[in-house]
Design an enzyme around this catalytic site. Sequence first.
Site, short mmCIF file in Angstrom:
data_model
loop_
_atom_site.label_atom_id
_atom_site.label_comp_id
_atom_site.label_asym_id
_atom_site.label_seq_id
_atom_site.Cartn_x
_atom_site.Cartn_y
_atom_site.Cartn_z
N GLY A 1 0.76 -1.25 0.00
CA GLY A 1 0.00 0.00 0.00
C GLY A 1 0.79 1.29 0.00
O GLY A 1 0.23 2.35 0.27
N TRP B 1 2.02 2.99 -2.56
CA TRP B 1 1.54 3.92 -3.60
C TRP B 1 0.19 4.50 -3.19
O TRP B 1 -0.08 5.68 -3.42
CB TRP B 1 1.46 3.22 -4.96
CG TRP B 1 2.80 3.13 -5.66
CD1 TRP B 1 4.02 3.08 -5.05
CD2 TRP B 1 3.05 3.11 -7.07
NE1 TRP B 1 5.01 3.02 -6.01
CE2 TRP B 1 4.45 3.03 -7.25
CE3 TRP B 1 2.24 3.13 -8.19
CZ2 TRP B 1 5.05 2.99 -8.51
CZ3 TRP B 1 2.84 3.09 -9.46
CH2 TRP B 1 4.22 3.03 -9.61
N ASP C 1 -6.06 -5.19 -5.02
CA ASP C 1 -4.99 -6.21 -4.96
C ASP C 1 -5.62 -7.57 -4.67
O ASP C 1 -6.69 -7.65 -4.08
CB ASP C 1 -3.95 -5.88 -3.89
CG ASP C 1 -2.60 -6.56 -4.18
OD1 ASP C 1 -1.65 -5.87 -4.59
OD2 ASP C 1 -2.52 -7.80 -4.02
N ASP D 1 -9.01 -9.28 -8.54
CA ASP D 1 -8.05 -9.61 -9.58
C ASP D 1 -8.19 -8.60 -10.72
O ASP D 1 -9.30 -8.38 -11.23
CB ASP D 1 -8.40 -11.04 -10.08
CG ASP D 1 -7.39 -11.58 -11.05
OD1 ASP D 1 -6.65 -10.78 -11.64
OD2 ASP D 1 -7.37 -12.81 -11.23
N ASP E 1 1.64 -0.86 -10.11
CA ASP E 1 3.01 -1.31 -9.81
C ASP E 1 2.97 -2.83 -9.65
O ASP E 1 3.61 -3.39 -8.77
CB ASP E 1 3.47 -0.61 -8.52
CG ASP E 1 4.89 -0.94 -8.14
OD1 ASP E 1 5.69 -1.26 -9.02
OD2 ASP E 1 5.20 -0.88 -6.93
N LYS F 1 4.24 -0.47 -14.74
CA LYS F 1 5.59 -1.04 -14.86
C LYS F 1 5.56 -2.13 -15.92
O LYS F 1 4.91 -3.15 -15.74
CB LYS F 1 6.00 -1.63 -13.51
CG LYS F 1 7.41 -2.18 -13.52
CD LYS F 1 7.98 -2.29 -12.14
CE LYS F 1 7.22 -3.24 -11.25
NZ LYS F 1 7.78 -3.30 -9.90
N1 SAM Z 1 2.75 -0.68 -5.29
C1 SAM Z 1 2.74 -1.51 -4.09
C2 SAM Z 1 3.21 -0.66 -2.94
O1 SAM Z 1 3.73 0.43 -3.20
O2 SAM Z 1 3.06 -1.07 -1.79
C3 SAM Z 1 3.60 -2.73 -4.27
C4 SAM Z 1 3.00 -3.69 -5.25
S1 SAM Z 1 3.71 -5.29 -5.19
C5 SAM Z 1 5.27 -4.97 -5.94
C6 SAM Z 1 2.87 -6.16 -6.44
C7 SAM Z 1 1.45 -6.54 -6.08
O3 SAM Z 1 0.81 -7.00 -7.27
C8 SAM Z 1 1.32 -7.68 -5.08
O4 SAM Z 1 0.74 -7.23 -3.89
C9 SAM Z 1 0.40 -8.70 -5.79
O5 SAM Z 1 -0.55 -9.30 -4.94
C10 SAM Z 1 -0.27 -7.82 -6.82
N2 SAM Z 1 -0.86 -8.57 -7.95
C11 SAM Z 1 -0.25 -9.47 -8.75
N3 SAM Z 1 -1.13 -9.97 -9.65
C12 SAM Z 1 -2.33 -9.35 -9.41
C13 SAM Z 1 -3.62 -9.45 -10.01
N4 SAM Z 1 -3.86 -10.26 -11.04
N5 SAM Z 1 -4.63 -8.68 -9.51
C14 SAM Z 1 -4.39 -7.86 -8.46
N6 SAM Z 1 -3.18 -7.72 -7.86
C15 SAM Z 1 -2.16 -8.46 -8.32
#
Ligand code: SAM
Length: 337
Positions: A53, A55, A82, A98, A123, A163
């Site tokens: 969280g 961002w 998420d 999702d 992200d 990204k």
């Molecule tokens: N931007 C976040 C922060 O600043 O705290 C960090 C994000 S983290 C690098 C990547 C996130 O992408 C993970 O929490 C993962 O659960 C989520 N994610 C991956 N595939 C996803 C999907 N299909 N739908 C929703 N979230 C997804």
Amino acid sequence: MGRSSKDKRDIYYRLAKEEGWRARSAFKLLQLDQEFNLFTGVNRAVDLCAAPGSWSQVLSRKLRGLEEKGEKVEEVKIVAVDLQAMAPLPGVTQIQGDITKVSTAQEIIRHFEGQPADLVVCDGAPDVTGLHDVDEYIQAQLLLAALNITSHVLKPGGTFVAKPPGGQYIHYVAPTTIQVAHPCSTGKIFRGKDVTLLYSQLKLFFGGVTCAKPRSSRNSSIEAFVVCQNYSPPEGYVPNMSNPLLDHAYDVDFNQLEGPNRVIVPFLACGDLSAFDSDRTYPLQLDSGKQYEYTPPTQPPICPPYQQACHLRKNNLLSREDAKRPDQNQDETGPTA
Ligand code: SAM
């Protein structure tokens, strides 16, 4: 590894905890904003793949901060999506869902009461399998899913930040390689066959597309972000959850274009030169005679997918005895990314 070790090695990790960010990636969005002014005029924002969280924290502090200063008239709404549950944040509505599902897009729209978003950021990163090609493919699919959701919820003229997959679209080139006329430039550039393709395809949906590397993103990593401004989809485009970037109707080999038709991907390094260099080690700032004081993580992830593995390891329940190293007794999760 001692508790202060990562604090010493990673200035942004340490600062994230000191400033109360849940992950060091907060600085990436802050530095992108310094360059692109992402938050001006934004009342409705979506953070895709938001957990843990940081961002969303940036969005909350920046957008609601402006509101509190009286600079905003409209109510600010922020939606964070998420797969994972996330600890609550002021002014942020969470959808545990999702981003590849159209129902998630519909839920966002419902929250905005039918109004489109001004800004969508993503992200996203999948759980890595360790199989490089598979990981890159999944990351590419995540970007496409984010673009699909964006095409459902973003207003014309709005901004999308995401990204792209690392190696697949963007190739890291040694620092000695020329280019990038920007005062904040680190002197490193990204280029490659597929970044041109990605850029050209995103240009079908946005007036301006720029590759940007925040200073808090390690130079040693190929990570960069695409900042897509002025959303203007092709005429007649109907948002759907298919894969617009793989639509063969738009197939052109952009790398074959020459002369005035050549595609040049703009690249910006963000975060001014006075910002900390994420690849350097900075000594801990200690007043004379003072001991180093450890700052605990702001908000460890709740219910992360690796929780069971940590429990097994902590309780010595893993099948291999030697899988537990002596330094792995701390049950600590610090700012990630
Ligand atoms: N931007 C976040 C922060 O600043 O705290 C960090 C994000 S983290 C690098 C990547 C996130 O992408 C993970 O929490 C993962 O659960 C989520 N994610 C991956 N595939 C996803 C999907 N299909 N739908 C929703 N979230 C997804």
